[in-house]
Design a protein around this motif. Sequence first.
Motif, PDB file in Angstrom:
ATOM      1  N   SER A  42       0.850  -1.203   0.000  1.00  0.00           N
ATOM      2  CA  SER A  42       0.000   0.000   0.000  1.00  0.00           C
ATOM      3  C   SER A  42       0.878   1.243   0.000  1.00  0.00           C
ATOM      4  O   SER A  42       2.074   1.177   0.307  1.00  0.00           O
ATOM      5  N   ASP A  43       0.279   2.376  -0.360  1.00  0.00           N
ATOM      6  CA  ASP A  43       1.048   3.617  -0.435  1.00  0.00           C
ATOM      7  C   ASP A  43       0.986   4.354   0.900  1.00  0.00           C
ATOM      8  O   ASP A  43       0.284   3.945   1.822  1.00  0.00           O
ATOM      9  N   TRP A  44       1.712   5.466   1.008  1.00  0.00           N
ATOM     10  CA  TRP A  44       1.830   6.163   2.294  1.00  0.00           C
ATOM     11  C   TRP A  44       0.510   6.752   2.758  1.00  0.00           C
ATOM     12  O   TRP A  44       0.312   7.004   3.927  1.00  0.00           O
ATOM     13  N   ARG A  45      -0.414   6.979   1.811  1.00  0.00           N
ATOM     14  CA  ARG A  45      -1.716   7.534   2.222  1.00  0.00           C
ATOM     15  C   ARG A  45      -2.712   6.435   2.563  1.00  0.00           C
ATOM     16  O   ARG A  45      -3.849   6.715   2.942  1.00  0.00           O
ATOM     17  N   ASN A  46      -2.320   5.168   2.327  1.00  0.00           N
ATOM     18  CA  ASN A  46      -3.265   4.055   2.422  1.00  0.00           C
ATOM     19  C   ASN A  46      -4.443   4.242   1.500  1.00  0.00           C
ATOM     20  O   ASN A  46      -5.560   3.831   1.789  1.00  0.00           O
ATOM     21  N   ARG A  47      -4.190   4.877   0.382  1.00  0.00           N
ATOM     22  CA  ARG A  47      -5.254   5.123  -0.587  1.00  0.00           C
ATOM     23  C   ARG A  47      -5.343   3.960  -1.575  1.00  0.00           C
ATOM     24  O   ARG A  47      -6.404   3.623  -2.049  1.00  0.00           O
ATOM     25  N   TYR A  48      -4.188   3.374  -1.878  1.00  0.00           N
ATOM     26  CA  TYR A  48      -4.154   2.249  -2.822  1.00  0.00           C
ATOM     27  C   TYR A  48      -3.555   1.038  -2.125  1.00  0.00           C
ATOM     28  O   TYR A  48      -2.576   1.163  -1.390  1.00  0.00           O
ATOM     29  N   GLY A  86       4.454   8.111  -4.324  1.00  0.00           N
ATOM     30  CA  GLY A  86       3.619   8.641  -5.402  1.00  0.00           C
ATOM     31  C   GLY A  86       2.189   8.883  -4.928  1.00  0.00           C
ATOM     32  O   GLY A  86       1.784   8.493  -3.831  1.00  0.00           O
ATOM     33  N   LEU A  87       1.430   9.543  -5.796  1.00  0.00           N
ATOM     34  CA  LEU A  87       0.069   9.953  -5.407  1.00  0.00           C
ATOM     35  C   LEU A  87      -1.006   9.380  -6.316  1.00  0.00           C
ATOM     36  O   LEU A  87      -2.176   9.713  -6.159  1.00  0.00           O
ATOM     37  N   VAL A  88      -0.612   8.560  -7.305  1.00  0.00           N
ATOM     38  CA  VAL A  88      -1.608   8.050  -8.245  1.00  0.00           C
ATOM     39  C   VAL A  88      -1.687   6.522  -8.258  1.00  0.00           C
ATOM     40  O   VAL A  88      -2.249   5.927  -9.169  1.00  0.00           O
ATOM     41  N   GLY A  89      -1.094   5.884  -7.260  1.00  0.00           N
ATOM     42  CA  GLY A  89      -1.181   4.420  -7.159  1.00  0.00           C
ATOM     43  C   GLY A  89      -0.325   3.681  -8.165  1.00  0.00           C
ATOM     44  O   GLY A  89      -0.543   2.495  -8.436  1.00  0.00           O
ATOM     45  N   GLY A  90       0.701   4.353  -8.717  1.00  0.00           N
ATOM     46  CA  GLY A  90       1.499   3.738  -9.770  1.00  0.00           C
ATOM     47  C   GLY A  90       2.385   2.591  -9.312  1.00  0.00           C
ATOM     48  O   GLY A  90       2.739   1.723 -10.103  1.00  0.00           O
ATOM     49  N   ASN A 351      -4.426  14.764   5.132  1.00  0.00           N
ATOM     50  CA  ASN A 351      -4.702  13.443   5.708  1.00  0.00           C
ATOM     51  C   ASN A 351      -5.381  13.565   7.064  1.00  0.00           C
ATOM     52  O   ASN A 351      -6.155  12.706   7.467  1.00  0.00           O
ATOM     53  N   GLY A 352      -5.058  14.661   7.787  1.00  0.00           N
ATOM     54  CA  GLY A 352      -5.582  14.841   9.137  1.00  0.00           C
ATOM     55  C   GLY A 352      -7.053  15.229   9.192  1.00  0.00           C
ATOM     56  O   GLY A 352      -7.650  15.193  10.270  1.00  0.00           O
ATOM     57  N   VAL A 353      -7.624  15.634   8.058  1.00  0.00           N
ATOM     58  CA  VAL A 353      -9.033  16.076   8.116  1.00  0.00           C
ATOM     59  C   VAL A 353      -9.968  15.180   7.297  1.00  0.00           C
ATOM     60  O   VAL A 353     -11.069  15.583   6.943  1.00  0.00           O
ATOM     61  N   GLY A 354      -9.531  13.969   7.022  1.00  0.00           N
ATOM     62  CA  GLY A 354     -10.420  13.023   6.344  1.00  0.00           C
ATOM     63  C   GLY A 354      -9.945  12.673   4.946  1.00  0.00           C
ATOM     64  O   GLY A 354      -8.773  12.857   4.611  1.00  0.00           O
ATOM     65  N   TYR A 355     -10.885  12.206   4.146  1.00  0.00           N
ATOM     66  CA  TYR A 355     -10.576  11.743   2.792  1.00  0.00           C
ATOM     67  C   TYR A 355     -10.062  12.914   1.960  1.00  0.00           C
ATOM     68  O   TYR A 355     -10.572  14.024   2.051  1.00  0.00           O
ATOM     69  N   SER A 356      -9.037  12.660   1.133  1.00  0.00           N
ATOM     70  CA  SER A 356      -8.603  13.759   0.265  1.00  0.00           C
ATOM     71  C   SER A 356      -8.607  13.328  -1.191  1.00  0.00           C
ATOM     72  O   SER A 356      -8.208  12.218  -1.528  1.00  0.00           O
ATOM     73  N   VAL A 357      -9.090  14.234  -2.018  1.00  0.00           N
ATOM     74  CA  VAL A 357      -9.092  14.008  -3.462  1.00  0.00           C
ATOM     75  C   VAL A 357      -7.911  14.781  -4.024  1.00  0.00           C
ATOM     76  O   VAL A 357      -7.697  15.939  -3.678  1.00  0.00           O
ATOM     77  N   LYS A 358      -7.132  14.109  -4.878  1.00  0.00           N
ATOM     78  CA  LYS A 358      -5.909  14.723  -5.411  1.00  0.00           C
ATOM     79  C   LYS A 358      -6.053  14.984  -6.896  1.00  0.00           C
ATOM     80  O   LYS A 358      -6.362  14.059  -7.659  1.00  0.00           O
TER      81      LYS A 358
END
Length: 481
Positions: A42-48, A86-90, A351-358
Amino acid sequence: MSGHSVTANASAMTETVIAALVDAIGSGSVLTDPADRARYESDWRNRYSGTASCVVLPRSTAEVAKVMSICYEARVAVVPQGGRTGLVGGAIPQIPSVVISLERMTQIRAFDPLGMTLAVDAGLTLGAARAYAGEHDLALPILIGAEGSAQIGGIIATNAGGSNVLRYGMTRQRVIGLEVVLADGRIWNGMRSVAKDNTGYGLQHLFIGSEGTLGIVTGAVLQLSPAPRGVVTALCPVPSIDAALSVLLKLRAAMPEALVAFEFMSAATVALIASQRPDLAAALAISGESGACLLVECEDFTGTDATQDRMHDALGNALETGEISDALLAQSVAQRDAIWAFREAISFAQNGVGYSVKNDVSVPIGRIPDLLAQGSAAIMAICPDAVPICYGHLGDGNIHFNVSPAVPEASAALQGCEPQINAALADLSEELGGSFSAEHGVGQSKRDSLSRLRSGPELEMMRQIKAALDPLGLMNTGKLL
Ligand code: 2HG
Ligand code: ZN
């Protein structure tokens, strides 16, 4: 054939491949235990997140080549991985794959002070490469917040940008030689340390920004540049985006060669950082009400006060005309670090205020006011519980058009709106003559935009290149195309 036997065959094949990998590079370099694999999945944001059938940790280019030829023979998908910043799950597997982490390949291979070049392994962190250059009075001018984790191979595979692009260009401009392991395990040694090489197609440029879909970058020759004698950094509240652009013109006119960073943070962004990092805000006398801010940095090569004086005068003039409402000119290294820490705190603050869209878009600089106004209106129409968090590299026309929930409870609503928000911002940035992904790449998250917004011939050429270099479709499957 039933689904059951496909699964059985797949896992039997995985066992065989893992045995071959252990045989080739040793059991200590092949992680199969779920607990050991987890951090690579998983990535650092736990997004992917995804599944690594195993994680391999080669120590040399030859070992990467062995791994690749085993996977190629067995028709097994591979995901090359750097620092996972990265920020796009690559770098996260989309289908179960062998993850190839370069983290053990961290050697400096050669340094040439005369040619100002540095040859490195791909797993060396950007921070370590920059520190090495600095120790030799030279600079590797790629400035990103994640430099402590991001690896040279990863920033090359994604053609990373950062805060110095307006002066020094993207990572592409820093790479003069490359070593790549191809999909079938062959090694391409293009580690030439010369600035000039016009011998046919510039193959290295195919791999720079290819996001691990064509080959694995294992080494690079980087072009360094002279290190500045000092830097002058300022943080300036600014009343409007139009005023910010006037300040850019003013600074460029006053010191065309010296301006290296011109970063913008919208009022909502500044308020977000102030709420999440009150320590940094207090140190800089910034509050949630300070409004939008600019971070401006110039490099000095004279060793005198000349640059500081010119910046002082230019900002003084902007204060008089009301283009900025204040200016904090850093008086110490600690103050400069605090200004940058404030700027680099944004991703974590989100990250501290909830879900973030990039979203990471670019437009010709003069269209930035339209981008901000129209983009924010579009987001509010799609998701009234959202707050646009706009900031980024204004000096080169690149805005991170991110979105946070107005309150943490609105996270789910924001997540539900994400595809619509992304599509609206991608359409808008293309309409304004820019790009739907300026520096973060395509990965998993912007693949739909690529297929929707790029023309027939452009996509066809990309597919033809992919088919030529990765005929079996095993390299970072499901990313980019
Ligand atoms: C930056 O400029 C990075 O800070 C990250 O490109 C942006 O987190 C982001 O969206
Ligand atoms: Zn950025």
